[in-house]
Structure formats: structure tokens, C-alpha cells
Design a protein around this motif. Sequence first.
Motif, PDB file in Angstrom:
ATOM      1  N   GLU A   1      39.297  27.306  39.429  1.00  0.00           N
ATOM      2  CA  GLU A   1      38.616  28.081  40.456  1.00  0.00           C
ATOM      3  C   GLU A   1      37.947  29.290  39.794  1.00  0.00           C
ATOM      4  O   GLU A   1      38.343  29.696  38.701  1.00  0.00           O
ATOM      5  CB  GLU A   1      39.635  28.574  41.486  1.00  0.00           C
TER       6      GLU A   1
ATOM      7  N   SER B   1      40.472  21.496  42.649  1.00  0.00           N
ATOM      8  CA  SER B   1      40.463  22.668  41.772  1.00  0.00           C
ATOM      9  C   SER B   1      41.865  23.238  41.672  1.00  0.00           C
ATOM     10  O   SER B   1      42.735  22.935  42.495  1.00  0.00           O
ATOM     11  CB  SER B   1      39.496  23.732  42.293  1.00  0.00           C
TER      12      SER B   1
ATOM     13  N   ASP C   1      46.035  33.760  45.015  1.00  0.00           N
ATOM     14  CA  ASP C   1      46.041  32.967  46.241  1.00  0.00           C
ATOM     15  C   ASP C   1      47.231  31.993  46.218  1.00  0.00           C
ATOM     16  O   ASP C   1      47.257  31.062  45.399  1.00  0.00           O
ATOM     17  CB  ASP C   1      44.730  32.188  46.373  1.00  0.00           C
TER      18      ASP C   1
ATOM     19  N   GLY D   1      44.030  27.060  40.560  1.00  0.00           N
ATOM     20  CA  GLY D   1      43.898  28.494  40.353  1.00  0.00           C
ATOM     21  C   GLY D   1      44.315  28.942  38.974  1.00  0.00           C
ATOM     22  O   GLY D   1      43.940  30.026  38.525  1.00  0.00           O
TER      23      GLY D   1
ATOM     24  N   GLY E   1      39.895  31.880  37.836  1.00  0.00           N
ATOM     25  CA  GLY E   1      41.142  31.209  37.472  1.00  0.00           C
ATOM     26  C   GLY E   1      41.486  31.454  36.012  1.00  0.00           C
ATOM     27  O   GLY E   1      40.615  31.736  35.192  1.00  0.00           O
TER      28      GLY E   1
ATOM     29  N   LYS F   1      52.933  23.358  45.224  1.00  0.00           N
ATOM     30  CA  LYS F   1      51.635  23.757  44.665  1.00  0.00           C
ATOM     31  C   LYS F   1      51.582  23.564  43.147  1.00  0.00           C
ATOM     32  O   LYS F   1      50.597  23.911  42.507  1.00  0.00           O
ATOM     33  CB  LYS F   1      51.319  25.219  45.017  1.00  0.00           C
TER      34      LYS F   1
ATOM     35  N   SER G   1      46.536  28.188  46.144  1.00  0.00           N
ATOM     36  CA  SER G   1      45.951  27.523  44.968  1.00  0.00           C
ATOM     37  C   SER G   1      46.999  26.681  44.258  1.00  0.00           C
ATOM     38  O   SER G   1      48.164  27.076  44.161  1.00  0.00           O
ATOM     39  CB  SER G   1      45.414  28.568  43.984  1.00  0.00           C
TER      40      SER G   1
END
Length: 192
Positions: free
Chosen positions: A147, A117, A47, A119, A150, A75, A50
Motif C-alpha cells: 500500500e 495489497s 491501519d 500494509g 507501506g 490479518k 491492512s
Amino acid sequence: MAKNLMATLSDTGLFLQEWLANPKRTGSIVPSSRGLATAMARWLPKDPESYVLELGPGTGVVTDALIAQGLREKKLVVIEHNPKMAGLLRDRYPRAHIITGDAWELDTLLRDRQIESVGAVISSLPLLNFSEDQAEALAQKIRVMLEPQGNWVQFTYRLHKLRPRGAANFQLHASKIVWFNVPPARVSVLQK
């Protein structure tokens, strides 16, 4: 090419200087190799929305590989204990969330920034320099912040063990030795 060589020499000098000042916290006298960085960066979350948390990035060799692998800088969340290295990272990655702080406080540091959270956790922390209890405490915080599905990606210089310190409550997803690193290192990929 000359610019890259000068940056590498500068980073190596900073690493050595900081290792001499505090070998337990720095963990190595030289930055990780590109091969090790690439082996770690290939485990980004599927994703693209994330966040990815990088622990103990040093001068950013693994960070470079994460960005090259397609991670958007905004990110990326980095926790670096060393103020000099954190400052260097802020200059190199102005859109990333660079935090000067203690990785063992990652839950608080992330929630202070409204990040609930991540990833993936990409860790270059020298876990062998810390007690089993300290490593387990960190692993529990990583587990809470990850996650579902993850990845916790951790390298260690302890080649004969598939799992890094603190990983008893994680499933081993993959493990690989990177021989072209000083010293050689094992990359382990763990999931909840």
C-alpha cells in the motif's frame, strides 16, 4: 517457563535439521532472537485493517512478535517454502493465512486469496543466498503489493550495508543493527 524452553529447543532443532537439508533456503542454523523479532515487528501498518505479509517466517519467532505488537491473526499472511515449518505455523496460528509456497510468487499467491495489497512486508528471507536479479525480482513484486506508505522490513547479516539486496528502488526509512542475535543482523525499513 519449562514449556517455553522446550518449545525453543524444539524450534532450534527443527531449524538446524532443515538448514542441514537445504542451507540456501533456510539461511540460518538457529531462529532469530526475540530482539531481532521485536525490532522488525514495530513497523506494523497504522491501519489495523491492512494485511501484513510475512516472508520466510521459519518457526515463527517474528510471527510471535507481530502478534504481541497487536497484529490480529486474521490479518497475517505468511508464505513459508518449507512444508514442515509451514505445518508448525498452521498449528500455532490457526486464524492466520499460512501458505506453503515460494515467496517469488507472492503476487499470485495473494491474489488467489483475494488479497490485493498489504500494509507491510516483514521478511526474514536470506536474500544474500540469492542472486541480485532474484532479489530485484522479489523487490518489484513487494513494491507492487505494498500500500502507499507501506513498509518493507528486511533483515540481513550484511551489517555494513544500510540497504538489503534488491532495495535500490525503495527509500530507506530506518536502519538498525541488532547485536543480540546470532549472528548480529541489520534491520532495514524501506518504503516506495
